[in-house]
Design an enzyme around this catalytic site. Structure first.
Site, PDB file in Angstrom:
ATOM      1  N   LYS A   1      17.998 -27.433  36.159  1.00  0.00           N
ATOM      2  CA  LYS A   1      18.457 -27.311  34.779  1.00  0.00           C
ATOM      3  C   LYS A   1      19.462 -28.434  34.475  1.00  0.00           C
ATOM      4  O   LYS A   1      20.361 -28.689  35.280  1.00  0.00           O
ATOM      5  CB  LYS A   1      19.150 -25.949  34.603  1.00  0.00           C
ATOM      6  CG  LYS A   1      19.719 -25.739  33.225  1.00  0.00           C
ATOM      7  CD  LYS A   1      20.813 -24.687  33.198  1.00  0.00           C
ATOM      8  CE  LYS A   1      21.792 -25.093  32.157  1.00  0.00           C
ATOM      9  NZ  LYS A   1      22.974 -24.555  31.845  1.00  0.00           N
TER      10      LYS A   1
ATOM     11  N   LYS B   1      26.111 -30.016  32.542  1.00  0.00           N
ATOM     12  CA  LYS B   1      27.302 -30.863  32.738  1.00  0.00           C
ATOM     13  C   LYS B   1      27.854 -30.688  34.140  1.00  0.00           C
ATOM     14  O   LYS B   1      28.388 -31.604  34.724  1.00  0.00           O
ATOM     15  CB  LYS B   1      28.385 -30.477  31.737  1.00  0.00           C
ATOM     16  CG  LYS B   1      28.068 -30.854  30.325  1.00  0.00           C
ATOM     17  CD  LYS B   1      29.102 -30.221  29.391  1.00  0.00           C
ATOM     18  CE  LYS B   1      28.513 -29.844  28.063  1.00  0.00           C
ATOM     19  NZ  LYS B   1      28.695 -28.421  27.713  1.00  0.00           N
TER      20      LYS B   1
ATOM     21  N   LYS C   1      29.150 -19.763  39.631  1.00  0.00           N
ATOM     22  CA  LYS C   1      30.347 -20.603  39.760  1.00  0.00           C
ATOM     23  C   LYS C   1      31.107 -20.275  41.031  1.00  0.00           C
ATOM     24  O   LYS C   1      31.621 -21.166  41.704  1.00  0.00           O
ATOM     25  CB  LYS C   1      31.220 -20.489  38.514  1.00  0.00           C
ATOM     26  CG  LYS C   1      30.577 -21.266  37.378  1.00  0.00           C
ATOM     27  CD  LYS C   1      31.372 -21.293  36.107  1.00  0.00           C
ATOM     28  CE  LYS C   1      30.629 -22.105  35.062  1.00  0.00           C
ATOM     29  NZ  LYS C   1      30.840 -21.629  33.714  1.00  0.00           N
TER      30      LYS C   1
HETATM   31  P1  ADP Z   1      26.328 -26.932  30.228  1.00  0.00           P
HETATM   32  O1  ADP Z   1      25.445 -26.022  31.047  1.00  0.00           O
HETATM   33  O2  ADP Z   1      25.876 -28.320  30.275  1.00  0.00           O
HETATM   34  O3  ADP Z   1      27.798 -26.765  30.549  1.00  0.00           O
HETATM   35  P2  ADP Z   1      26.902 -25.342  27.882  1.00  0.00           P
HETATM   36  O4  ADP Z   1      27.091 -24.158  28.784  1.00  0.00           O
HETATM   37  O5  ADP Z   1      28.096 -25.837  27.158  1.00  0.00           O
HETATM   38  O6  ADP Z   1      26.183 -26.503  28.717  1.00  0.00           O
HETATM   39  O7  ADP Z   1      25.778 -25.006  26.840  1.00  0.00           O
HETATM   40  C1  ADP Z   1      25.816 -25.164  25.433  1.00  0.00           C
HETATM   41  C2  ADP Z   1      24.498 -24.724  24.846  1.00  0.00           C
HETATM   42  O8  ADP Z   1      23.447 -25.574  25.308  1.00  0.00           O
HETATM   43  C3  ADP Z   1      24.104 -23.283  25.275  1.00  0.00           C
HETATM   44  O9  ADP Z   1      23.438 -22.661  24.203  1.00  0.00           O
HETATM   45  C4  ADP Z   1      23.162 -23.532  26.405  1.00  0.00           C
HETATM   46  O10 ADP Z   1      22.264 -22.463  26.581  1.00  0.00           O
HETATM   47  C5  ADP Z   1      22.449 -24.809  25.972  1.00  0.00           C
HETATM   48  N1  ADP Z   1      21.975 -25.549  27.134  1.00  0.00           N
HETATM   49  C6  ADP Z   1      22.735 -26.133  28.096  1.00  0.00           C
HETATM   50  N2  ADP Z   1      21.977 -26.726  29.020  1.00  0.00           N
HETATM   51  C7  ADP Z   1      20.679 -26.515  28.641  1.00  0.00           C
HETATM   52  C8  ADP Z   1      19.419 -26.882  29.189  1.00  0.00           C
HETATM   53  N3  ADP Z   1      19.335 -27.593  30.293  1.00  0.00           N
HETATM   54  N4  ADP Z   1      18.313 -26.494  28.529  1.00  0.00           N
HETATM   55  C9  ADP Z   1      18.390 -25.778  27.390  1.00  0.00           C
HETATM   56  N5  ADP Z   1      19.543 -25.386  26.829  1.00  0.00           N
HETATM   57  C10 ADP Z   1      20.684 -25.755  27.429  1.00  0.00           C
END
Ligand code: ADP
Ligand code: TRP
Length: 326
Positions: free
Chosen positions: A190, A193, A111
């Site tokens: 990956k 969001k 970040k």
């Molecule tokens: P983001 O990266 O979109 O902000 P979050 O950090 O809120 O998502 O992640 C919520 C859950 O979803 C976590 O357990 C995270 O590991 C999983 N997750 C997020 N993006 C992925 C992805 N591309 N593939 C697999 N798991 C994911």
């Protein structure tokens, strides 16, 4: 029966990476385990500073989860900030975490590298997450691969606490599944969001269709064999069982496969799969009071568990001064 626990940030529209990496697995676990699940709005505050957006995202994420099958009567489901004891336990745990550990956290470093201002909330994010897990006695924590380091930190914190102050916390196990640990976004990175490369679970048909049609592909001609180590193949595979995946692999190796047609086919597959959830989602959106009531009950249930662990931790660290002889 194990206590399975995980949380998700309401930092934007939930997407297929969230669904396959965490949400659908949590929903499956609820059949045979004790499920603790929450929307981590305190965590989302590290990146959102707009009250409307945070509040809306929080309620939307809760409705999404219930629409997808999380049963608030069978499981314990709440909004993180409705159980503010996690903030107190974050403080308690902060005292056994060295700053070097936080400086090495990859999500924090990523970040910073993206130019985000490093507020103290973002810096101590992993301690709040450890607190989320330890305060509710989570034993198994289903997450995507990006959370692996945070889980290791949580385990270290629990072990260190127990060694220093006596056995209070359960040391949790991460649960990361090989096939869903890293769902690619439409650009092949990956899906996240924060990268603007997501396929949302809910939303307008034309917008989602557009995302599917934008999945990156190479310039191979229709009759050339195609690479399976690509986002299009990987995303499609998530919707197929083993024999379906084998069939898809054969199609990628054979002449006549058009990327454009395959994207349309994948969109249809997605759209049909989520149809019942969309109906439920619409129902919940027009029954907000029902959702609020379930969240309130969830916060009450989880609060009781939090109080138990918090009290033990306070006791172990010397905050219950009234019990000492002078
Ligand atoms: P983001 O990266 O979109 O902000 P979050 O950090 O809120 O998502 O992640 C919520 C859950 O979803 C976590 O357990 C995270 O590991 C999983 N997750 C997020 N993006 C992925 C992805 N591309 N593939 C697999 N798991 C994911
Ligand atoms: N940090 C996690 C993420 O970004 C979300 C989270 C917060 C979490 N608290 C948690 C995940 C506790 C599992 C358990 O995805």
């Amino acid at each position: 029966m194990k206590r399975v626990l995980s949380g998700i940030q309401p930092s934007g529209e939930l997407h297929l990476g969230n669904y396959f990496g965490m949400m659908s697995r949590m929903i499956k676990y609820q059949e045979e385990n004790e499920l603790f699940c929450f929307i981590v709005n305190y965590h989302a505050m590290t990146s959102i500073q707009d009250k409307e957006r945070l509040a809306k995202n929080t309620l939307n994420a809760a409705m999404d989860f219930i629409a997808l099958g999380l049963d608030p009567d069978r499981s314990t489901f709440w909004i993180q900030s409705d159980v503010p004891q996690v903030c107190e336990s974050t403080w308690l745990l902060s005292n056994i975490v060295n700053v070097g550990v936080l400086e090495r956290a990859t999500s924090y470093k990523d970040k910073l590298a993206k130019g985000l201002t490093a507020n103290v909330g973002l810096y101590s994010y992993p301690i709040l997450m450890a607190s989320d897990i330890l305060l509710f006695g989570g034993e198994i924590v289903p997450v995507g691969n990006d959370q692996k380091q945070h889980l290791e930190m949580t385990r270290d914190i629990a072990i260190r606490f127990n060694q220093t102050f006596g056995e209070v916390f359960i040391v949790p196990e991460p649960d990361i599944e090989k096939t869903t640990q890293l769902v690619p976004g439409i650009d092949g990175q990956k899906m996240s969001k924060s990268y603007g490369n997501t396929i949302p679970i809910f939303g307008l048909e034309k917008n989602i269709r557009k995302q599917f049609m934008s999945i990156v592909t190479d310039s191979k001609g229709i009759n050339e064999p195609k690479d399976t180590n690509t986002p299009l193949f990987q995303l499609y595979s998530l919707f197929l069982d083993e024999s379906g995946q084998k069939e898809l692999k054969d199609r990628f190796a054979s002449p006549g496969l058009s990327y454009g047609n395959l994207k349309i086919e994948l969109f249809e597959c997605f759209w049909n799969r989520f149809e019942p959830f969309r109906q439920k989602r619409d129902y919940l959106a027009s029954h907000k009071d029902f959702v609020l009531q379930k969240l309130k009950e969830g916060a009450e249930k989880s609060s009781t568990v939090a109080d138990r662990f918090l009290n033990k931790a306070r006791e172990a660290m010397g905050l219950n001064y009234g019990e000492v002889n002078v």
